[in-house]
Design an enzyme around this catalytic site. Structure first.
Site, PDB file in Angstrom:
ATOM      1  N   LEU A 135      11.396 -20.354  -4.369  1.00  0.00           N
ATOM      2  CA  LEU A 135      10.140 -19.504  -3.933  1.00  0.00           C
ATOM      3  C   LEU A 135       8.859 -19.434  -4.537  1.00  0.00           C
ATOM      4  O   LEU A 135       9.115 -19.322  -5.906  1.00  0.00           O
ATOM      5  CB  LEU A 135      10.801 -18.133  -3.642  1.00  0.00           C
ATOM      6  CG  LEU A 135       9.573 -16.941  -3.461  1.00  0.00           C
ATOM      7  CD1 LEU A 135       9.697 -17.011  -1.874  1.00  0.00           C
ATOM      8  CD2 LEU A 135      10.025 -15.587  -4.043  1.00  0.00           C
TER       9      LEU A 135
ATOM     10  N   ASP B 184       0.848  -1.349   0.021  1.00  0.00           N
ATOM     11  CA  ASP B 184       0.120  -0.195  -0.104  1.00  0.00           C
ATOM     12  C   ASP B 184       0.744   0.998   0.169  1.00  0.00           C
ATOM     13  O   ASP B 184       1.953   1.198   0.601  1.00  0.00           O
ATOM     14  CB  ASP B 184      -0.849   0.157   1.257  1.00  0.00           C
ATOM     15  CG  ASP B 184      -2.015   0.847   1.167  1.00  0.00           C
ATOM     16  OD1 ASP B 184      -2.207   1.401   0.266  1.00  0.00           O
ATOM     17  OD2 ASP B 184      -2.893   1.199   1.982  1.00  0.00           O
TER      18      ASP B 184
ATOM     19  N   HIS C 114       2.696   3.397  -8.844  1.00  0.00           N
ATOM     20  CA  HIS C 114       2.491   1.977  -9.136  1.00  0.00           C
ATOM     21  C   HIS C 114       3.796   1.182 -10.027  1.00  0.00           C
ATOM     22  O   HIS C 114       4.054   0.137  -9.370  1.00  0.00           O
ATOM     23  CB  HIS C 114       1.057   1.642  -9.939  1.00  0.00           C
ATOM     24  CG  HIS C 114      -0.043   1.938  -9.264  1.00  0.00           C
ATOM     25  ND1 HIS C 114      -0.413   1.386  -7.957  1.00  0.00           N
ATOM     26  CD2 HIS C 114      -1.274   2.691  -9.556  1.00  0.00           C
ATOM     27  CE1 HIS C 114      -1.521   1.888  -7.514  1.00  0.00           C
ATOM     28  NE2 HIS C 114      -2.049   2.818  -8.560  1.00  0.00           N
TER      29      HIS C 114
HETATM   30  C1  FPP Z   1      -2.428   0.100  -3.248  1.00  0.00           C
HETATM   31  O1  FPP Z   1      -1.469   1.465  -3.151  1.00  0.00           O
HETATM   32  C2  FPP Z   1      -1.680  -0.584  -4.196  1.00  0.00           C
HETATM   33  C3  FPP Z   1      -2.375  -1.118  -5.381  1.00  0.00           C
HETATM   34  C4  FPP Z   1      -3.868  -0.985  -5.371  1.00  0.00           C
HETATM   35  C5  FPP Z   1      -1.618  -2.103  -6.363  1.00  0.00           C
HETATM   36  C6  FPP Z   1      -0.423  -2.522  -5.963  1.00  0.00           C
HETATM   37  C7  FPP Z   1       0.280  -3.016  -6.985  1.00  0.00           C
HETATM   38  C8  FPP Z   1       1.653  -2.895  -7.240  1.00  0.00           C
HETATM   39  C9  FPP Z   1       2.628  -2.720  -6.271  1.00  0.00           C
HETATM   40  C10 FPP Z   1       2.373  -3.242  -8.429  1.00  0.00           C
HETATM   41  C11 FPP Z   1       2.064  -4.882  -8.646  1.00  0.00           C
HETATM   42  C12 FPP Z   1       3.015  -5.396  -9.406  1.00  0.00           C
HETATM   43  C13 FPP Z   1       2.912  -6.616 -10.412  1.00  0.00           C
HETATM   44  C14 FPP Z   1       3.998  -7.143 -10.797  1.00  0.00           C
HETATM   45  C15 FPP Z   1       1.316  -7.044 -10.507  1.00  0.00           C
HETATM   46  P1  FPP Z   1      -2.572   2.822  -3.354  1.00  0.00           P
HETATM   47  O2  FPP Z   1      -2.418   2.963  -4.792  1.00  0.00           O
HETATM   48  O3  FPP Z   1      -3.952   2.502  -2.737  1.00  0.00           O
HETATM   49  O4  FPP Z   1      -1.844   3.739  -2.701  1.00  0.00           O
HETATM   50  P2  FPP Z   1      -2.468   4.870  -1.693  1.00  0.00           P
HETATM   51  O5  FPP Z   1      -3.406   4.534  -0.786  1.00  0.00           O
HETATM   52  O6  FPP Z   1      -1.298   5.584  -1.448  1.00  0.00           O
HETATM   53  O7  FPP Z   1      -3.278   5.767  -2.865  1.00  0.00           O
END
Ligand code: FPP
Length: 264
Positions: free
Chosen positions: A149, A38, A55
């Protein structure tokens, strides 16, 4: 001179990290680590960048943490990449997130294969865009025989829905007289979950200061140790993972019972 100093300092940090890693490896490691990644949006906002830049940076952290978890000797790493609720985000962001597995696997799959990593996915994958499914299926197939893994992505995953689907399948088994009510046990329900072939997470990490589960592995986390950090996911690094593991190793897991000297 300045460069030299930085390099020297970096080296000192590496040595320190290696020592910490070796110390952690001497103790009981969490077999299965699950992470709610997050804070990508906030990371981007702090830099006046669009959310998708966060992201993208988060994807780089996925690579870094996968490499390191494998190196430390973790058996399974489950990463919450997209929840069933994330469809509510702007279309542009959803489209970008759906392209990330492709980019990640497109550039990183050879290394995953070389590192003996087995890629798995859990979630309702049927409704994902074709290009996302293609990339995922390729990675799952090409790493199926690896026994290092397990890198398990939760994609379009929602725990309540997972449990509802499991209950529906059990109800059908009863309806068709395949099992009786007495045969409904925790093990049976477990066997209908998407994690049926995995151990339960030993350690759950959530980044970015939020302290909630957001519909993630509600059944499987019953006895898991939780570790929360204010660090935003794109800033999470090897040292952060070690910190979480070190904290886990200091915990006293009792599973509702008592341990040794506490019995008397
Ligand atoms: C939450 O942060 C994150 C997500 C909804 C997406 C997570 C995805 C990745 C870390 C990349 C994934 C990579 C692969 C290879 C599939 P948020 O956007 O809710 O952050 P915020 O709370 O600060 O707005």
């Amino acid at each position: 001179m300045f460069k030299k100093l930085i390099r020297k300092n970096d080296k000192r940090i590496d040595i320190h990290l290696d020592e910490r890693k070796e110390n952690a490896q001497k103790e009981q490691l969490p077999c299965h680590i699950a992470i709610i990644m997050d804070g990508n949006g906030r990371w981007a906002k702090k830099r006046s960048l669009p959310r998708i830049a966060g992201h993208h940076e988060g994807m780089k952290t996925v690579k870094k943490i996968t490499r390191f978890a494998n190196e430390v000797g973790i058996d399974t790493l489950t990463l919450y990449a997209f929840s069933t609720e994330n469809w509510k985000r702007p279309k542009m962001e959803v489209d970008f997130l759906m392209r990330l597995p492709e980019e990640f696997l497109g550039t990183y799959l050879p290394e995953l294969i070389e590192q003996n990593v087995q890629v798995r996915m859990m979630g309702n994958l049927d409704v994902l865009p074709e290009h996302t499914k293609r990339a995922i299926n390729k990675a799952v197939e090409e790493t199926a025989k690896n026994d290092g893994l397990i890198l398990n992505f939760a994609l379009n995953y929602g725990s309540r829905n997972e449990i509802v689907q499991a209950v529906k399948r059990i109800a059908k088994q009863i309806e068709q007289d395949e099992i009786s009510e007495e045969e409904i046990t925790e093990e049976l329900l477990n066997s209908h979950l998407m994690t049926k072939d995995l151990s339960e997470p030993d350690l759950l990490i959530r980044t970015s200061g939020e302290v909630r589960l957001s519909n993630f592995m509600l059944w499987q986390l019953a006895y898991t140790e939780f570790w929360f950090t204010d660090t935003l996911w794109p800033d999470f690094d090897e040292a952060s993972l070690l910190e979480a593991i070190e904290s886990y190793q200091k915990r006293n897991r009792r599973y509702g019972g008592l341990k040794g000297e506490e019995v008397n």
